[in-house]
Design an enzyme around this catalytic site. Structure first.
Site, mmCIF file in Angstrom:
data_model
loop_
_atom_site.group_PDB
_atom_site.id
_atom_site.type_symbol
_atom_site.label_atom_id
_atom_site.label_comp_id
_atom_site.label_asym_id
_atom_site.label_seq_id
_atom_site.Cartn_x
_atom_site.Cartn_y
_atom_site.Cartn_z
ATOM 1 N N GLY A 6 -5.082 -3.223 5.444
ATOM 2 C CA GLY A 6 -3.956 -2.533 4.428
ATOM 3 C C GLY A 6 -3.809 -0.854 5.350
ATOM 4 O O GLY A 6 -4.276 -0.685 6.159
ATOM 5 N N ARG A 60 -3.726 -9.001 5.922
ATOM 6 C CA ARG A 60 -4.687 -9.150 4.930
ATOM 7 C C ARG A 60 -5.438 -10.478 6.180
ATOM 8 O O ARG A 60 -5.135 -11.609 4.827
ATOM 9 C CB ARG A 60 -5.840 -9.143 4.765
ATOM 10 C CG ARG A 60 -5.225 -7.587 3.917
ATOM 11 C CD ARG A 60 -6.712 -6.862 2.182
ATOM 12 N NE ARG A 60 -6.023 -5.553 1.873
ATOM 13 C CZ ARG A 60 -7.039 -4.390 2.102
ATOM 14 N NH1 ARG A 60 -6.967 -4.572 2.841
ATOM 15 N NH2 ARG A 60 -6.104 -3.567 1.974
ATOM 16 N N ASN A 107 -12.355 -2.063 8.284
ATOM 17 C CA ASN A 107 -13.725 -2.480 8.870
ATOM 18 C C ASN A 107 -13.804 -3.775 8.365
ATOM 19 O O ASN A 107 -14.540 -4.667 9.243
ATOM 20 C CB ASN A 107 -14.653 -2.436 6.990
ATOM 21 C CG ASN A 107 -14.999 -1.471 6.578
ATOM 22 O OD1 ASN A 107 -16.093 -1.312 8.137
ATOM 23 N ND2 ASN A 107 -15.177 0.190 5.728
ATOM 24 N N GLY A 108 -12.459 -4.930 7.632
ATOM 25 C CA GLY A 108 -12.528 -6.285 8.094
ATOM 26 C C GLY A 108 -11.687 -6.703 9.632
ATOM 27 O O GLY A 108 -12.383 -7.477 10.297
ATOM 28 N N ASP A 130 -9.790 5.329 3.563
ATOM 29 C CA ASP A 130 -11.263 4.862 2.911
ATOM 30 C C ASP A 130 -12.117 6.434 4.039
ATOM 31 O O ASP A 130 -13.295 6.497 2.709
ATOM 32 C CB ASP A 130 -11.903 3.705 2.688
ATOM 33 C CG ASP A 130 -10.889 2.141 1.552
ATOM 34 O OD1 ASP A 130 -9.739 3.035 1.403
ATOM 35 O OD2 ASP A 130 -11.416 1.413 1.930
ATOM 36 N N ARG A 151 -6.291 18.447 -22.286
ATOM 37 C CA ARG A 151 -6.309 17.172 -22.666
ATOM 38 C C ARG A 151 -7.650 17.163 -21.349
ATOM 39 O O ARG A 151 -7.229 18.116 -20.876
ATOM 40 C CB ARG A 151 -5.639 16.408 -22.235
ATOM 41 C CG ARG A 151 -4.362 16.023 -23.140
ATOM 42 C CD ARG A 151 -2.970 15.287 -22.478
ATOM 43 N NE ARG A 151 -2.176 14.637 -24.135
ATOM 44 C CZ ARG A 151 -1.167 14.399 -24.629
ATOM 45 N NH1 ARG A 151 -0.574 14.585 -22.742
ATOM 46 N NH2 ARG A 151 -0.654 14.222 -25.000
ATOM 47 N N ARG A 171 -5.853 10.994 -21.073
ATOM 48 C CA ARG A 171 -5.407 9.807 -20.763
ATOM 49 C C ARG A 171 -5.844 10.050 -19.068
ATOM 50 O O ARG A 171 -6.551 10.868 -18.573
ATOM 51 C CB ARG A 171 -4.374 11.229 -20.093
ATOM 52 C CG ARG A 171 -3.411 11.414 -21.522
ATOM 53 C CD ARG A 171 -2.586 10.240 -21.854
ATOM 54 N NE ARG A 171 -1.949 10.543 -22.867
ATOM 55 C CZ ARG A 171 -1.647 11.092 -24.015
ATOM 56 N NH1 ARG A 171 -2.903 10.445 -24.533
ATOM 57 N NH2 ARG A 171 -0.450 11.310 -25.488
ATOM 58 N N ARG A 198 -1.359 5.496 0.024
ATOM 59 C CA ARG A 198 -1.624 4.656 1.511
ATOM 60 C C ARG A 198 -0.215 5.060 2.072
ATOM 61 O O ARG A 198 0.633 5.558 3.403
ATOM 62 C CB ARG A 198 -1.921 3.579 1.725
ATOM 63 C CG ARG A 198 -3.250 3.509 1.955
ATOM 64 C CD ARG A 198 -3.317 2.205 1.913
ATOM 65 N NE ARG A 198 -2.856 0.915 1.600
ATOM 66 C CZ ARG A 198 -2.838 -0.461 1.160
ATOM 67 N NH1 ARG A 198 -3.966 -0.988 0.426
ATOM 68 N NH2 ARG A 198 -2.119 -1.422 1.355
HETATM 69 O O1 F6P Z 1 -8.434 -0.179 2.398
HETATM 70 C C1 F6P Z 1 -7.318 0.905 2.336
HETATM 71 C C2 F6P Z 1 -7.691 0.221 0.251
HETATM 72 O O2 F6P Z 1 -5.746 1.054 0.328
HETATM 73 C C3 F6P Z 1 -8.693 0.588 -0.702
HETATM 74 O O3 F6P Z 1 -8.743 1.839 -1.110
HETATM 75 C C4 F6P Z 1 -8.009 0.069 -1.441
HETATM 76 O O4 F6P Z 1 -9.169 -0.270 -2.094
HETATM 77 C C5 F6P Z 1 -7.000 -1.739 -1.384
HETATM 78 O O5 F6P Z 1 -6.553 -1.086 0.022
HETATM 79 C C6 F6P Z 1 -6.198 -2.081 -1.778
HETATM 80 O O6 F6P Z 1 -6.247 -3.133 -1.348
HETATM 81 P P1 F6P Z 1 -4.663 -3.666 -1.309
HETATM 82 O O7 F6P Z 1 -3.208 -3.147 -0.470
HETATM 83 O O8 F6P Z 1 -5.105 -4.655 -0.332
HETATM 84 O O9 F6P Z 1 -4.584 -3.901 -2.377
#
Ligand code: F6P
Length: 357
Positions: A11, A74, A112-113, A136, A171, A275, A284
């Protein structure tokens, strides 16, 4: 002469371009001659030899630009050793392309990945340097990742905006914050935005405690309540389920995400309007904040230094306010999570913030 391959994987986040610019500028300002090969769309570019040669000009004017000039995708680590749909061995393909281009090293920017695959390539004999990116902030071995502070800014702005409308209408509002399986983003944005309740994956919540906090606020004359809920927040009951059972529960859930479930329960129990706002991928996007521009530039510059010194197999990280090199094998496959007993959690509790525990 140094031949550098570069890719951004997973991501995206803010300051990927700033970090790459940092690497390239530091190399170009040295006496070394440099060739840069930019692999497109993450590891896919390296697997399928999809790259473009880049010059210093390509990195000019991108310090403040969000996203990544190389594109990202990814490529899950758990299937990296499986052949692709045409029977191609992806790991071998990456190695062959590396050797064909006679690269001195790969600079890999990811979370991480991405680090698991980077470490695999290191084990396979390739020279690798990585840079820690993710909103994250869950990457082991570094106190900070770039992208995180920019995302905190955006999530905080969302909570700030919700605050005024929540106050006008009296609210209860939930702002769902990204962060995957960890709560750094939610905790920081929640505290910065003055949330009354913060739910994070590391501290499973009890809905009774949440309702109690909301009712207390109503009794004390507070007209509204703001909850910052991590997308990975989990109830105490659900935390007892196995991973498989929990996945099944989520698949059969009538709610699009945990925030909607918490909202429905609060509404049912208190009779108050609730809500939900989900800023989602906005967190991001856009231009990196000044902190991330400086931080990513520093990391990039230090990566350039390691390359010039021929030191490979490291992530350039940040610990105790110093830029450090962390062996890739110490990073890959580990998640950095919030310690529920950490001082920041205790301090937040002393401020009156409930974690629903
Ligand atoms: O790892 C970054 C992140 O934005 C996470 O916060 C979120 O869970 C994930 O990627 C969302 O992934 P995608 O962009 O594949 O929907």
């Amino acid at each position: 002469m140094k031949r550098i391959g570069m890719l951004t994987s997973g991501g995206d986040c803010q300051a990927l371009n700033a970090a790459m610019r940092g690497v390239v500028k530091s190399l170009m300002n040295s006496k070394e001659e440099v060739e840069i090969y930019g692999f497109l769309n993450g590891y896919k570019g390296l697997i399928y030899s999809n790259f473009k040669m880049l010059t210093g000009k390509d990195f000019s004017g991108i310090l403040t630009v969000g996203g990544t000039i190389l594109g990202s995708s990814r490529t899950p680590f758990k299937t990296i050793k499986d052949p692709d749909e045409n029977g191609l061995n992806k790991v071998e393909a990456m190695k062959q392309n590396y050797y064909k281009l006679q690269l001195d090293c790969l600079v890999i920017l990811g979370g991480n990945g991405t680090h698991k695959t980077a470490n695999l390539l290191r084990q396979e004999g390739l020279n690798v340097i990585t840079l820690p990116k993710t909103i994250d902030n869950d990457l082991y071995g570094t106190d900070m990742t770039f992208g995180f502070q920019s995302a905190v800014d955006i999530a905080t702005s969302a909570i700030d905006c919700i605050h005024t409308t929540a106050a006008s209408h009296g609210r209860i509002f939930i702002v769902e914050v990204m962060g995957h399986k960890v709560g750094y983003l939610t905790l920081n944005a929640g505290m910065a935005g003055g949330a009354d309740i913060i739910l994070i994956p590391e501290i499973p919540y009890d809905i009774d405690k949440i309702v109690k906090k909301v009712e207390e606020r109503i009794k004390n004359g507070n007209k509204f309540t703001i909850l910052a809920v991590a997308e990975g927040a989990i109830s105490k009951e659900d935390a007892k389920l196995s991973k498989k059972e929990y996945q099944k529960k989520l698949q059969n859930s009538p709610y699009p995400s945990v925030s909607y479930e918490v909202a429905a329960k609060i509404q049912e129990r208190t009779g108050q309007e609730v809500r939900v706002t989900v800023p989602g991928h906005m967190q991001r996007g856009g231009s990196p904040c000044p902190y991330d521009r400086v931080f990513a530039s520093r990391l990039g510059s230090e990566a350039g230094k390691l390359i010039l010194e021929g030191e490979y197999g490291f992530m350039v990280g940040y610990r105790n306010r110093e830029i450090v090199k962390v062996p890739l094998e110490d990073v890959a496959g580990k998640l950095k999570m919030i310690d529920p007993n950490s001082t920041i959690v205790q301090e937040a509790k002393m401020l009156g913030i409930s974690f629903g525990d």
